[in-house]
Design an enzyme around this catalytic site. Sequence first.
Site, PDB file in Angstrom:
ATOM      1  N   GLU A  33      10.678  -9.584  -1.516  1.00 32.11           N
ATOM      2  CA  GLU A  33      10.413  -8.289  -2.144  1.00 32.11           C
ATOM      3  C   GLU A  33      12.256  -7.482  -2.651  1.00 32.11           C
ATOM      4  OE1 GLU A  33       9.102  -6.646  -5.085  1.00 32.11           O
ATOM      5  OE2 GLU A  33       7.315  -7.631  -4.180  1.00 32.11           O
ATOM      6  N   TYR A 116       9.695   1.972  -3.263  1.00 30.11           N
ATOM      7  CA  TYR A 116       9.390   1.063  -3.857  1.00 30.11           C
ATOM      8  C   TYR A 116       8.237  -0.255  -2.712  1.00 30.11           C
ATOM      9  CZ  TYR A 116       8.398  -4.172  -6.325  1.00 30.11           C
ATOM     10  OH  TYR A 116       8.425  -5.242  -6.588  1.00 30.11           O
ATOM     11  N   ASP A 134       8.288   0.108 -10.735  1.00 31.31           N
ATOM     12  CA  ASP A 134       9.725  -0.703 -10.186  1.00 31.31           C
ATOM     13  C   ASP A 134      10.125  -0.476 -12.096  1.00 31.31           C
ATOM     14  OD1 ASP A 134       8.005  -2.230 -11.898  1.00 31.31           O
ATOM     15  OD2 ASP A 134       9.515  -4.469 -10.893  1.00 31.31           O
TER      16      ASP A 134
END
Length: 347
Positions: A33, A116, A134
């Site tokens: 990520e 996020y 996002d």
Amino acid sequence: MDFEGKILNWYQKNKRDLPWRKTRKPYEIWLSEVILQQTRVQQGLPYYFSFLNKFPTINKLAEASEHDILKLWQGLGYYSRARNLHSAAKSIVSEHKGQFPETFLELKKLKGIGDYTAAAISSFCFNEVQAVVDGNVYRVLSRIFGIDTPIDSTEGKKEFRELANELISQKHPGEFNQAIMEFGALQCVPKNPDCEKCPFVQFCVARKKKMIDVLPIKLKKTKVTNRYFYYLVIRHKGNVYLKKRTEKDIWRNLHDFPLIETKEKLSEKKLIQTKEWKSFFSNSKIVVNDFSDEVKHVLSHQKLFVRFVVVDVKEKLKGKKEWLYIKEKELSKYAVPVVMERFIKQL
Ligand code: SF4
């Protein structure tokens, strides 16, 4: 409309086979990520593998030197991500005995982990019902539901987050989150999406109202600044000078050559008249050997125009204590900005 059913069904048929989709280990998910923020999958993949290879566990990452981490990160940009990764790894080891926190709220306490990333880790690894929002999710939701609230306003952020949390699957939150992001990345793409193939084609408000090119709405246009970098490659008997970037600016903690930065383009003649040039080379015997062509390097908020000036000096420079004096062939050991690495390769 059965949003959940449609998106999960689409995902099953269309998802890409990516390595981090085969694991639920938080360390690996977190790594992927962080690497994928601001980076395309194809560019991020080799970095994901080299990080896992060199630092297979969170302990190994925490023990690493910042220099080694930055060196491995070289070329990915947004270096604060790498520094935060290191700092969060150290906290997980020292404060959580090497165990990843499992909840959205606990994860958010770690450096570099915002809404996020916390939602991604807590839902993918621990099944917490937390929607990720996002750029892909903003685009998908704004188009399907015809929402024109600006996505960079406080009101917009709240509205989209609430909607995503209403829609999210209670049973498969992680898969739902992956599905909606993948849908934005592959199907509802920014330009010319292939709506004929879309499972939401009958419901999509943007399509009905011909607003696909308009949504999502963003208020602020990013202001881009131009910066002119003149790097001095000062050579002396097979050695060069290098310095660490310690200022609060791009590329912090990376190394680069001594630099003259200006707000406008300078000719060679003007450059050697600057006070910086004079202070670097006062009383030194020098030969300017090369003035490279200008290279344009585009960052998210800045455009850099970079030239390299190769200068041979007869004597070592005096009074430059903060500069390193290193063998030219050892340059590749240092973590440097990618624009500089490309130049070094041609030396
Ligand atoms: S119909 Fe087109 S614009 Fe609407 S969600 Fe599908 S791909 Fe996106």
